[in-house]
Enzyme design. Structure first.
Site, PDB file in Angstrom:
ATOM      1  N   TYR A 149      41.854  36.881  35.879  1.00 15.88           N
ATOM      2  CA  TYR A 149      41.465  38.108  36.578  1.00 15.88           C
ATOM      3  C   TYR A 149      42.384  39.274  36.203  1.00 15.88           C
ATOM      4  O   TYR A 149      41.960  40.240  35.573  1.00 15.88           O
ATOM      5  CB  TYR A 149      41.515  37.906  38.099  1.00 15.88           C
ATOM      6  CG  TYR A 149      40.378  37.116  38.701  1.00 15.88           C
ATOM      7  CD1 TYR A 149      39.219  36.843  37.989  1.00 15.88           C
ATOM      8  CD2 TYR A 149      40.470  36.643  40.012  1.00 15.88           C
ATOM      9  CE1 TYR A 149      38.174  36.124  38.559  1.00 15.88           C
ATOM     10  CE2 TYR A 149      39.434  35.923  40.589  1.00 15.88           C
ATOM     11  CZ  TYR A 149      38.285  35.668  39.861  1.00 15.88           C
ATOM     12  OH  TYR A 149      37.263  34.966  40.431  1.00 15.88           O
ATOM     13  N   GLU A 174      38.724  32.259  50.100  1.00 15.93           N
ATOM     14  CA  GLU A 174      40.086  32.661  50.439  1.00 15.93           C
ATOM     15  C   GLU A 174      40.248  32.864  51.940  1.00 15.93           C
ATOM     16  O   GLU A 174      41.354  32.864  52.448  1.00 15.93           O
ATOM     17  CB  GLU A 174      40.470  33.916  49.672  1.00 15.93           C
ATOM     18  CG  GLU A 174      40.663  33.653  48.182  1.00 15.93           C
ATOM     19  CD  GLU A 174      41.422  34.758  47.486  1.00 15.93           C
ATOM     20  OE1 GLU A 174      41.693  35.787  48.125  1.00 15.93           O
ATOM     21  OE2 GLU A 174      41.744  34.584  46.314  1.00 15.93           O
ATOM     22  N   THR A 183      46.899  43.063  47.007  1.00 15.24           N
ATOM     23  CA  THR A 183      48.085  43.461  47.762  1.00 15.24           C
ATOM     24  C   THR A 183      47.712  43.871  49.173  1.00 15.24           C
ATOM     25  O   THR A 183      46.564  44.227  49.451  1.00 15.24           O
ATOM     26  CB  THR A 183      48.803  44.636  47.076  1.00 15.24           C
ATOM     27  OG1 THR A 183      48.000  45.824  47.229  1.00 15.24           O
ATOM     28  CG2 THR A 183      49.032  44.368  45.607  1.00 15.24           C
TER      29      THR A 183
END
Length: 711
Positions: free
Chosen positions: A449, A565, A695
């Site tokens: 990625y 996730e 992030t």
């Protein structure tokens, strides 16, 4: 007692709002009620609507819901005081009926049996009695005189003189009075959180509308991230308070700890969120025509009142250190909890002796074989693909338990991230080819990625794939590929349409082997000691048969992989829970020598960390439950959980060094190190957790969009 359903609570809250809309419609009403007449009217109307009878049904969930709604308009109706009084006085039917009717209007306070006066009393102008909650004893006395004490609180607090006669007295025992104090504290925190949440909502609306420098101020990241932090804190506060209420209703013995954790998080969070909202509102929220100043008074008055209701058990850290237990377990339902026992039995023989398990130590063949045999690798897959078709709650349980036990099943990441994407988007030939390999656990791969100029902004990737007959020619560079030096496969995101608008519409995904010409690996050692790699593609040929999904349809495929996730998010929270339990076990060897006596700065720090950890856990739970209900998960809770949990890993690991001193900075191979090296290792690892997988600044942007803030 199961409590009210979500829809029943919503209807009840709407009914509370209906009563308030005519009597106390806005927070600024707090400045208009100079003689207590408006508050008295709310009390009487609330009694007519059954608010004062909630103790009859042990309906704490309704009390807390109403208290939060009262906070939103800065109304100090002491509904929790009424609930506590009626609960403790339940043997006196006549007195309880008078409370229910609103004829006896109690407020609660702590003190001594012989107290002739009480200070800092809320709603004294319309109360008739004070319930003194003592050590194992309660005393109800009539109010003889009230003297207002102007200050921060509006309506004003008061000093109250008590009648010499005792209306009612009982000795329910220390457990009962301590639980009463816990409820009173929870009520104050719930009301403060309700007030702060309303101010955050005002600030978000303002950020959407207020224009500065030609743009809505919510488009400026400093403003939007401040709003997100406030919304995150309030969402977590609500979840923690609800978790405590559920524990109370289910008669879990840990509910007082859950309540104090909620208070420990929600109270300072409300203060901080209130200030943050004021900073966004600026001058428009500083003057008393706006509700914000009155909500500011309510938040800070309620939080300061907490110091007047101390628990014998002390703060959260004291409760944890003095017991042999850890943080309460957020419930995921009966089926999931039965599965938890199964997973623990499976994990028992594979628990590593080390507190730090390095990547190169994770290839345990027997563990992988046992996981395959038990169906744990393909837990989430449908039965038609050979999976166990587990619920999302069961998937979370497996993720939690393995992370807590520091058990890493090689191949599980591949099965989780890639398996369902192949099932959903792969061709029948690809499913026949890839799924057995993934199910075997023998599928060493890495994610292709990130790139030198592309991290969280995956839509901007530049690695190209150009069609050449039955092949694609790939050129570009991928970064931070964990395990790429040992990988045989790559899950590769490429750009196949350089002119696509929007950019993500030009991405195509391949799952292909790397043992072909044109592929090069360069290793990098991370701060944590792990190996990540730069990988170079130089006219690297990929068969079209390895393309997953449509050409230029890779964004949907990536989204399918990333959906897992939400479950994997439980790993970080459980990893932190293990570190917390390790810290507590070390402290319990010599509590005062390690962290000092009750009230010490180190204990205060541990209380803060524990509360933040539990907030992360309940947000993960909320996200998973939303996924179970909708199939797509929550837009808010998942990124909020990452924001809280990954920042906490940094703070926790740094705090461990302050708690234990230089010894905690020593590595795993040094004898007698607190945490066996896990604290210093996780301090070095924590930065990766904050920036990996998107992030936390990007996560804040995602939450900002969900809140409707402008780009």
């Amino acid at each position: 007692m199961p409590g009210l359903s979500t829809s029943e609570l919503r209807h009840f809250s709407d009914a509370v709002d209906g009563v308030l809309s005519s009597l106390w419609p806005r927070a600024c009403t707090a400045g208009e009620d100079r003689d207590g007449g408006l508050l008295r009217a709310v009390w009487q109307d609330g009694a007519r609507h059954g608010w004062t009878a909630l103790a009859d049904d042990r309906a704490l969930d309704a009390v807390v819901a109403a208290t939060a709604r009262l906070g939103r308009v800065a109304c100090p109706l002491p509904l929790m005081d009424v609930y506590v009084t009626a609960t403790l006085l339940s043997d006196d039917g006549e007195l309880v009926r008078a409370i229910t009717a609103g004829d006896v209007r109690p407020v609660a306070a702590t003190g001594t049996a012989g107290s002739s006066s009480v200070r800092f009393v809320e709603a004294a102008s319309c109360a008739t009695h004070v319930l003194l909650v003592l050590d194992g004893e309660v005393v109800l006395r009539e109010i003889a005189a009230v003297t207002e004490t102007p200050g921060l609180a509006r309506p004003h607090w008061a000093d109250v003189e008590l009648s010499g006669a005792i209306t009612w007295r009982a000795a329910p025992g220390r457990d009962a009075t301590e639980q009463a104090k816990a409820l009173l504290r929870l009520g104050l925190a719930a009301r403060a959180a309700g007030a702060a949440e309303r101010t955050v909502e005002y600030s978000i609306a303002h950020a959407k509308e207020r224009v500065a420098f030609g743009r809505p101020i919510g488009a400026f990241q400093a403003v939007s991230h401040r709003a997100v932090d406030g919304a995150t804190a309030m969402t977590a506060s609500r979840a923690l308070i609800r978790e405590a209420v559920d524990g109370y209703l289910a008669d879990r013995r840990t509910w007082p700890l859950a309540a104090e954790i909620a208070v420990r998080f929600a109270a300072p969070a409300a203060v901080e969120a209130q200030f943050g909202a004021h900073h966004t509102l600026a001058a428009s929220g500083y003057f008393e025509e706006h509700d914000a100043p009155w909500l500011f008074r309510r938040v800070n008055a309620d939080v300061s009142a907490l110091d007047g209701i101390a628990l014998r058990a002390g703060d959260v850290a004291d409760m944890l250190i003095d017991s042999t237990e850890g943080l309460p377990v957020p419930e995921l339902g009966e089926r999931a909890e039965r599965f938890r026992e199964e997973v623990r039995r499976f994990a028992e023989p594979f628990r590593p002796a080390a507190a730090v398990v390095h990547f190169d130590d994770r290839n345990d063949q027997k563990l992988r074989e046992a996981a395959v045999e038990g169906g744990y690798l393909t837990l989430s897959w449908p039965a038609s693909a050979g999976g166990r078709e587990a619920t999302v709650e069961e998937q979370m349980v497996l993720s939690e338990e393995l992370a807590y036990q520091r058990i890493h099943v090689m191949g599980k990441g591949a099965a989780d991230l890639l398996g369902k994407a192949i099932i959903r988007h792969g061709s029948p030939e690809q499913q026949a080819r890839y799924l057995p390999l993934l199910a075997s656990g023998n599928f060493p791969f890495y994610l292709g990625y990130s790139e030198p100029e592309v991290g969280s902004d995956l839509a901007g990737l530049r690695t190209t794939a150009v069609r050449d007959g039955d092949d694609w020619i790939v050129n570009g560079r991928k970064m931070w590929g964990t395990g790429a030096h040992r990988a045989e496969w790559v899950w590769l995101a490429t750009r196949t349409d350089p002119h696509a608008t929007p950019p993500h519409a030009g991405i195509t995904v391949f799952l292909t082997r790397v043992d072909r010409p044109g592929f090069e690996v360069r290793q990098h050692t991370a701060l944590s000691g792990e190996i990540s790699c730069s990988t170079f593609f130089d006219d690297f040929r990929v068969p079209d048969a390895d393309r997953v999904g449509e050409v230029n349809g890779g964004w949907k495929v990536i989204g399918e992989a990333l959906a897992q996730e939400r479950v994997a998010m439980a790993n970080t929270a459980s990893h932190l829970l293990r570190l917390m339990d390790d810290m507590l076990a070390e402290i319990r060897k010599d509590p005062e020598g390690t962290v000092g006596a009750a009230g010490s700065a180190k204990r205060h720090l541990i209380s803060e960390l524990a509360a933040r950890l539990q907030a992360s856990r309940v947000l993960v739970n909320a996200s998973v439950r939303a996924t179970a209900k909708t199939g797509g998960g929550a837009r808010l809770e998942a990124p909020m959980a990452k924001i809280l949990a990954t920042q906490l890993l940094e703070d926790f690991s740094e705090a461990a060094l302050r708690v234990f001193g230089p010894a905690a900075a020593l590595g795993e191979n040094v004898a007698g190190v607190p945490g066996r090296g896990a604290f210093e290792y996780n301090l070095r690892l924590s930065i990766k957790q904050v920036v990996g997988g998107g992030t936390i600044d990007i996560q804040r942007n995602l939450v900002a969009r969900a809140l409707g803030l402008p780009r």
